[in-house]
Scaffold this motif. Structure first.
Motif, PDB file in Angstrom:
ATOM      1  N   PHE A  32       0.838  -1.192   0.000  1.00  0.00           N
ATOM      2  CA  PHE A  32       0.000   0.000   0.000  1.00  0.00           C
ATOM      3  C   PHE A  32       0.868   1.235   0.000  1.00  0.00           C
ATOM      4  N   GLN A  36      -3.867 -11.628   1.496  1.00  0.00           N
ATOM      5  CA  GLN A  36      -3.931 -10.938   2.786  1.00  0.00           C
ATOM      6  C   GLN A  36      -4.960  -9.826   2.649  1.00  0.00           C
ATOM      7  N   ILE A  63       3.123   3.748   4.882  1.00  0.00           N
ATOM      8  CA  ILE A  63       2.944   2.697   3.880  1.00  0.00           C
ATOM      9  C   ILE A  63       2.678   1.383   4.606  1.00  0.00           C
ATOM     10  N   GLU A  64       2.298   0.364   3.826  1.00  0.00           N
ATOM     11  CA  GLU A  64       2.097  -0.958   4.418  1.00  0.00           C
ATOM     12  C   GLU A  64       2.564  -2.007   3.438  1.00  0.00           C
ATOM     13  N   THR A  65       3.248  -3.020   3.944  1.00  0.00           N
ATOM     14  CA  THR A  65       3.664  -4.137   3.105  1.00  0.00           C
ATOM     15  C   THR A  65       3.035  -5.416   3.652  1.00  0.00           C
ATOM     16  N   PRO A  66       2.947  -6.469   2.824  1.00  0.00           N
ATOM     17  CA  PRO A  66       2.387  -7.744   3.322  1.00  0.00           C
ATOM     18  C   PRO A  66       3.251  -8.307   4.451  1.00  0.00           C
ATOM     19  N   ARG A 119      12.681  -3.748  -0.029  1.00  0.00           N
ATOM     20  CA  ARG A 119      11.985  -4.442  -1.123  1.00  0.00           C
ATOM     21  C   ARG A 119      10.875  -3.566  -1.689  1.00  0.00           C
ATOM     22  N   PHE A 120      10.100  -2.924  -0.809  1.00  0.00           N
ATOM     23  CA  PHE A 120       9.011  -2.023  -1.218  1.00  0.00           C
ATOM     24  C   PHE A 120       9.554  -0.895  -2.087  1.00  0.00           C
ATOM     25  N   THR A 166      10.468  -2.049  -5.484  1.00  0.00           N
ATOM     26  CA  THR A 166       9.279  -2.369  -6.288  1.00  0.00           C
ATOM     27  C   THR A 166       8.552  -1.122  -6.771  1.00  0.00           C
ATOM     28  N   ASN A 167       8.455  -0.115  -5.893  1.00  0.00           N
ATOM     29  CA  ASN A 167       7.527   0.996  -6.151  1.00  0.00           C
ATOM     30  C   ASN A 167       8.208   2.341  -6.391  1.00  0.00           C
ATOM     31  N   GLN A 174       6.819   5.405  -8.289  1.00  0.00           N
ATOM     32  CA  GLN A 174       5.635   6.119  -7.798  1.00  0.00           C
ATOM     33  C   GLN A 174       5.909   6.904  -6.520  1.00  0.00           C
ATOM     34  N   LEU A 175       7.174   6.954  -6.089  1.00  0.00           N
ATOM     35  CA  LEU A 175       7.495   7.607  -4.809  1.00  0.00           C
ATOM     36  C   LEU A 175       8.271   8.900  -5.059  1.00  0.00           C
ATOM     37  N   PRO A 176       8.175   9.863  -4.104  1.00  0.00           N
ATOM     38  CA  PRO A 176       8.944  11.095  -4.262  1.00  0.00           C
ATOM     39  C   PRO A 176      10.449  10.812  -4.258  1.00  0.00           C
ATOM     40  N   PHE A 191      12.039  10.040  -0.123  1.00  0.00           N
ATOM     41  CA  PHE A 191      10.848   9.367   0.376  1.00  0.00           C
ATOM     42  C   PHE A 191      10.949   9.188   1.882  1.00  0.00           C
ATOM     43  N   ARG A 192       9.975   9.769   2.594  1.00  0.00           N
ATOM     44  CA  ARG A 192       9.950   9.674   4.057  1.00  0.00           C
ATOM     45  C   ARG A 192       8.825   8.725   4.445  1.00  0.00           C
TER      46      ARG A 192
END
Lengths: 415, 415
Positions: A4, A126, B31-34, B92-93, B96-97, B100-102, B105-106
């Motif tokens: 997310f 999940q 943010i949230e990861t699995p 890892r996040f 992957t992303n 889409q991040l500034p 990134f904070r």
């Protein structure tokens, strides 16, 4: 399983905060259980098909002999598993902690669960479930509290106009009995009736015949299905009209009390709809069952029912229980567009040579004033930065040079 | 693993809400990861000892042959595992992303992690970590933002007076080099220095000799340790005074910039303390390291550091990163007594014969007025009920009889 990103996570947290606040206002208390439960408890036959989808935790410190021995009994490889729902953990929690809980316990659980689904659109391995349950109250007061609280949650999320389809497992049981289905064939008959929305009355009758259900019973049921479709009033007359004769009075009385109570709170708009063909899948339901509907979508936004037998499986003593699970993931998807920005959020765009002490002092002053602040060193493409900041929910920006102080800081609106 | 009952859960959620709100104000994004990551990623050697403590998820659908084949390679039984920290998933996040991040990134992550610890007091197999990280900023601005935000969190929780011990891995490396420890013995030497708080200078020197570290180096180090203990000022002079000659200027400059910046925001109380013997365990730190202290406790309330090498392991491109993990479980324990009750929370004690519709209407009216409401049927022991309600955070109660309406409802304070 999903990552997310900030915008998604912020939306999820906003929705959760509303749900948590409303349910708390209605006298529910949040609890939390560990994500892992004992393997045996998760495979005790309560979770239906979900048990087969549960993730198991490998035992620690197994040696080669132990692993080889498990070849014929894979269950020996695991001692724990990830929960596949919040109902089994709640029953275990209640049995463990009952002495410290109120006589009538109203719980909130907002937490992830895991199922080893095949990857496909809209199915996640999940996902967050959001359950409220009332343990220790056999009266319709319990169902009425679950329903009025959940309709209030929908209202607070801007989803006014929700309604609830209601039935009772005992209505279904009595109905099948009245029509003459023998006990052994009833589970299969219920699975077919559950498809009424999808395949229609003729489809249901055809499938019942294919199943080889008793011909006399199917004929009687077909005749019942054939009556003109009505939306029955949710009162004694309406419910009796909608049902064949022979349904026990106390079951109807429970439904009628529930209907009157919810109508008293929610007004004449009659958010309850009696649906004698509502089945719901889980085998543990013993009484009232219900699903939350909303006019903007053709799927349910949650559901639940009474499961008076389950707590006893863990506690060794029967305690009535009824629960409702609001469809958190579906509601978040439905509110996709409601992004929302912080009231006051400022991007400070600074030159490279601004001393850090000056920069952090400016930031701290704004934060202390209740402003959300992001620092950005001025990039070549300022326009792109400002657009991205606006998309991230920031409302204004200011340029910081070596001579900028709090007094000379000039906030400009973003876009 | 623990169940959290309502009072505990409410306290945890209150603390989390403050942390989340303050960090967001400082420009961090949640943010949230699995909870599950690939087994191989969790065992890539980044997590140190925690890797060995990680829970593994049994592969689904293994047959007897597959299990037997895994006897000599237990890793073949698992394809996923539960995360043991939030840093590996963040790396890892980010990989992957990233698009889409500034640029800078904070992130905020507030989530449980799992470690298969032997059960003992104060060690949990599931516990919440609460991390902030800044990815993409090599300057001391990043450390300064982490520290000022975290001190602000402590203030907002009523834990004013926090301070931060700071060191730099490069200081330690240069110091060991200056004293003449050879590269191969340095990891062991650091493990011993890490015990300085516990075993004192003489204990450290003795253990270094036991380790068989180079005698000349140990002598030089012993002489350095023997200097009068001071609390060095956190500026260029103070830091240079505290260190042997030969520490690179750019390392000292980074520390000095950080000290000036935090002092500019937090005032003359000097919340930063330079500690040249602070080590911190994780092998992935590459620069600044720090720990949050509070005068009321003798353990740290959080810690972190710069780990410029880790993102590159996942992204294949070096990106600077620095993180701080606030000790959520410790802070919750510290705030144990700060129970807090809802501003307005009412127990409606009703007779058995009050119609449900009347009861729920009374409740709904209060809820709409912003009151939290719990319904209780009048028990034999009313006094016990009222005491328990007060303990649960309720502030007043009212008796509801068959003739009670909103106008005649009389609220009485709960002792």
């Amino acid at each position: 399983m999903r990552d997310f990103l900030p915008a998604d996570k912020a939306r999820r947290e906003r929705v959760l905060a509303v749900i948590r606040e409303r349910y708390r206002a209605h006298g529910f208390d949040e609890i939390e259980t560990p994500v892992m439960e004992d393997y045996d408890r998760l495979h005790a036959g309560i979770g239906g098909d979900n048990e087969k989808l549960s993730f198991s935790i490998l035992k620690r410190g197994m040696d080669a002999d132990g692993i080889r021995a498990a070849a014929d009994d894979p269950a020996a490889l695991a001692d724990l598993g990830l929960r596949y729902d919040l109902t089994v953990p709640l029953a275990r929690f209640y049995a463990t902690n009952r002495a410290q809980l109120p006589t009538v316990f109203r719980s909130i659980q907002i937490a992830p669960v895991w199922r080893a689904e095949r990857p496909q659109k809209g199915r996640y391995r999940q996902f967050v479930q959001c359950d409220i349950d009332i343990i220790g109250d056999a009266s319709a007061r319990a169902e009425a509290e679950l329903m009025t609280a959940s309709l209030d949650v929908l209202d607070a999320l801007g989803l006014e106009g929700g309604s609830i389809r209601v039935n009772d497992r005992r209505v279904l049981d009595a109905m099948l009995d009245v029509f003459g289905f023998v006990p052994e064939e009833r589970p299969g008959v219920l699975i077919t009736i559950d498809k009424l929305d999808k395949i229609g009355a003729s489809g249901v009758v055809a499938e019942l015949r294919d199943r080889g259900a008793g011909a006399t019973a199917v004929d009687a049921f077909a005749e019942y299905l054939d009556r003109p479709a009505t939306t029955p009033r949710f009162d004694d007359d309406g419910i009796r009209e909608a049902l064949p004769a022979g349904i026990p009075d106390e079951v109807i009385a429970h439904l009628v009390a529930l209907g009157e109570t919810v109508a008293a709170v929610r007004g004449a708009d009659a958010p309850l709809v009696f649906d004698p063909f509502l089945v719901r899948g889980m085998g543990y339901y013993t009484g009232t069952i219900f699903e939350l509907a909303h006019p903007t979508v053709d799927y349910s936004l949650g559901g639940g029912g009474r499961y008076d037998g389950m707590i006893g499986r863990f506690l060794g003593q029967q305690v009535p229980a009824v629960g409702f699970s609001i469809g958190f993931e579906r509601i978040v998807d439905l509110l996709q567009d409601a992004a929302g920005s912080d009231d006051r959020a400022v991007v400070l765009v600074h030159d490279r040579d601004v001393p850090l002490a000056q920069l952090l002092r400016l930031k701290a002053g704004l934060v202390a004033d209740g402003v959300r602040v992001r620092l950005e060193q001025r990039p070549k493409n300022l326009k792109a930065l400002l657009e991205r900041s606006a998309a991230d929910g920031y409302t204004s920006f200011a340029t910081v040079r070596t001579d900028t102080d709090a007094a000379s800081l000039e906030l400009k609106p973003l876009a």
